[in-house]
Design an enzyme around this catalytic site. Structure first.
Site, PDB file in Angstrom:
ATOM      1  N   GLY A  10      68.618 151.233 -74.002  1.00  0.00           N
ATOM      2  CA  GLY A  10      69.101 149.806 -73.913  1.00  0.00           C
ATOM      3  C   GLY A  10      70.490 150.372 -73.144  1.00  0.00           C
ATOM      4  N   THR A 126      74.252 153.354 -78.973  1.00  0.00           N
ATOM      5  CA  THR A 126      73.645 152.274 -79.031  1.00  0.00           C
ATOM      6  C   THR A 126      74.749 151.506 -79.077  1.00  0.00           C
ATOM      7  OG1 THR A 126      72.388 150.328 -79.963  1.00  0.00           O
ATOM      8  CG2 THR A 126      73.057 152.702 -81.289  1.00  0.00           C
ATOM      9  N   ASP A 128      74.035 148.816 -81.265  1.00  0.00           N
ATOM     10  CA  ASP A 128      73.529 148.583 -82.457  1.00  0.00           C
ATOM     11  C   ASP A 128      73.887 149.629 -83.466  1.00  0.00           C
ATOM     12  OD1 ASP A 128      72.787 146.162 -81.494  1.00  0.00           O
ATOM     13  OD2 ASP A 128      70.012 147.264 -81.272  1.00  0.00           O
ATOM     14  N   HIS A 273      73.281 139.674 -73.938  1.00  0.00           N
ATOM     15  CA  HIS A 273      73.122 140.753 -73.346  1.00  0.00           C
ATOM     16  C   HIS A 273      74.566 140.667 -72.821  1.00  0.00           C
ATOM     17  CE1 HIS A 273      68.986 140.807 -73.930  1.00  0.00           C
ATOM     18  NE2 HIS A 273      69.361 142.053 -73.320  1.00  0.00           N
ATOM     19  N   ARG A 276      76.200 143.106 -74.014  1.00  0.00           N
ATOM     20  CA  ARG A 276      76.622 144.569 -73.443  1.00  0.00           C
ATOM     21  C   ARG A 276      77.077 145.160 -72.027  1.00  0.00           C
ATOM     22  NH1 ARG A 276      70.137 146.163 -74.741  1.00  0.00           N
ATOM     23  NH2 ARG A 276      70.190 145.607 -72.527  1.00  0.00           N
TER      24      ARG A 276
HETATM   25  O1  F6P Z   1      69.223 148.528 -77.607  1.00  0.00           O
HETATM   26  C1  F6P Z   1      70.202 147.825 -78.852  1.00  0.00           C
HETATM   27  C2  F6P Z   1      69.312 146.064 -78.869  1.00  0.00           C
HETATM   28  O2  F6P Z   1      71.125 146.458 -77.223  1.00  0.00           O
HETATM   29  C3  F6P Z   1      69.546 145.391 -79.544  1.00  0.00           C
HETATM   30  O3  F6P Z   1      70.230 145.308 -79.993  1.00  0.00           O
HETATM   31  C4  F6P Z   1      68.374 144.629 -78.936  1.00  0.00           C
HETATM   32  O4  F6P Z   1      67.727 143.563 -79.372  1.00  0.00           O
HETATM   33  C5  F6P Z   1      67.810 144.708 -77.626  1.00  0.00           C
HETATM   34  O5  F6P Z   1      68.842 146.015 -77.355  1.00  0.00           O
HETATM   35  C6  F6P Z   1      67.766 144.162 -76.147  1.00  0.00           C
HETATM   36  O6  F6P Z   1      67.335 144.588 -75.472  1.00  0.00           O
HETATM   37  P1  F6P Z   1      66.199 144.705 -73.985  1.00  0.00           P
HETATM   38  O7  F6P Z   1      67.674 144.853 -73.049  1.00  0.00           O
HETATM   39  O8  F6P Z   1      65.121 145.189 -73.974  1.00  0.00           O
HETATM   40  O9  F6P Z   1      66.304 142.835 -74.041  1.00  0.00           O
END
Ligand code: F6P
Length: 344
Positions: A10, A126, A128, A273, A276
């Site tokens: 991710g 990450t 997380d 998201h 992120r």
């Molecule tokens: O990489 C960690 C994370 O942000 C997790 O917390 C979350 O469950 C996952 O990625 C989501 O992934 P994707 O971008 O594939 O939906």
């Protein structure tokens, strides 16, 4: 010295800061470009790469995402994966490959280094914050700030309506974002993957709080939290084509239960998201820069099989094998302490 770099798993705010620092250090020391493989292992297997010179990374430190692109998936999905990786490194004339990734990517990198003798080093990444072997991951601070801001905003709307707000944050196997944002945002309850939650107890907490005349409860739910068996149903958690479990929607189930059990209206926020995306915090920019510089040093120093890591105030390195099949979980003492003294 010729280095390659890829970003896997991710995306995570701060990743571009790692790339920038590493490229600049290699350029300053050796005057050579860094090979940036595109779209993680796909770029390695398919021979898609770009040359990164110092001017190519100008201005990317505040930018979210990764300029190299990222994918889930692993070279071990391919029958000749390790051979293809070796060929890619040889054809690019690389002395080492730096893998910037989460638990999955670092496990793969560790297998390539330890089991197949490839010159691979790692940088833990990450939001997380759950990678074993490092005290902290860049990206976590940014996600934490975003989640805290969201909780702060939920308080005022919740108070106006005397509602329960249930907010779902990321954290599949560990509740770092939930715990820290829950404390920072003064939540009523925090549900994490590490401890099965009792929905009856959460409802009691909320009801008691409202009965005391405190309007508005904010319940923070980590996406991977799990109820005590048999107490309530959870939404399906299907597996995607990379074998990656998809967690979504627990907050809706928790909100429905709390509403039914307390009689108060509940609303759901799924932060997803947003946590992120966007620019990294100053803290994550600094951490990513320190890790990028250290990764160049580690790769140069023949650190195959190791990853850079945070230990207290210092940057060091650890064998990547410590990440294999492991999750760094939250401090349960802190959760117990805040639950007893501050929440509710
Ligand atoms: O990489 C960690 C994370 O942000 C997790 O917390 C979350 O469950 C996952 O990625 C989501 O992934 P994707 O971008 O594939 O939906």
């Amino acid at each position: 010295m010729r280095l390659g770099i890829l970003t896997g798993g991710g995306d995570c705010p701060g990743t571009n800061g790692v790339i920038r620092a590493l490229v600049r250090r290699v350029s300053e020391r050796h005057g050579t470009p860094v090979t940036g493989f595109l779209d993680a292992w796909d770029g390695v297997i398919e021979g898609r790469a770009i040359a990164l010179e110092a001017e190519d990374v100008r201005g990317i430190l505040p930018r979210g995402g990764t300029i190299l692109g990222t994918r889930r998936g692993s070279p071990f999905d391919h029958p000749d994966g390790p051979v293809l990786v070796r060929q890619a490194l040889d054809s690019q004339g690389l002395d080492a490959l730096v893998v910037v990734g989460g638990n999955g990517s670092l496990t793969v990198a560790s297998m390539l280094a330890d089991d197949h003798g490839l010159p691979v080093v790692g940088v833990p990444k990450t939001i997380d914050n759950d990678i074993e072997g490092t005290d902290e991951c860049f990206g976590f601070d940014t996600a934490l700030q975003i989640a805290t801001d969201a909780i702060d905003r939920l308080h005022t709307t919740a108070e106006s309506h005397d509602r329960i707000m249930v907010i779902e944050v990321m954290g599949r196997d560990a509740g770092w974002i939930a715990l820290h944002a829950g404390i920072a945002g003064s939540a009523t309850a925090i549900l994490v993957p590490e401890v099965a939650f009792d929905i009856a107890r959460v409802a009691e907490l909320v009801a008691r709080r409202h009965a005391r005349g405190r309007y508005a409860s904010v319940v923070v739910v980590a996406e991977g939290a799990t109820p005590v068996e048999g107490t309530m149903s959870v939404p399906d958690r299907p597996v995607d084509r990379h074998g990656h479990r998809v967690y979504r929607g627990l907050a809706a189930a928790v909100a429905a239960e709390l509403s039914a059990r307390t009689g108060y209206e509940a609303r759901v926020t799924l932060l997803g998201h947003v946590q992120r995306g966007g620019t990294p915090t100053a803290h994550d920019r600094v951490l990513a820069t320190r890790l990028g510089l250290a990764a160049a040093d580690l790769a140069e120093g023949g650190g195959a099989g190791r990853m850079v890591s945070v230990r207290g105030a210092d940057i060091g390195s650890e064998p990547m094998s410590v990440t294999r099949g492991r999750t760094r979980t939250i401090d349960l003492g802190l959760l117990d302490g805040v639950t007893a003294a501050l929440l509710g």
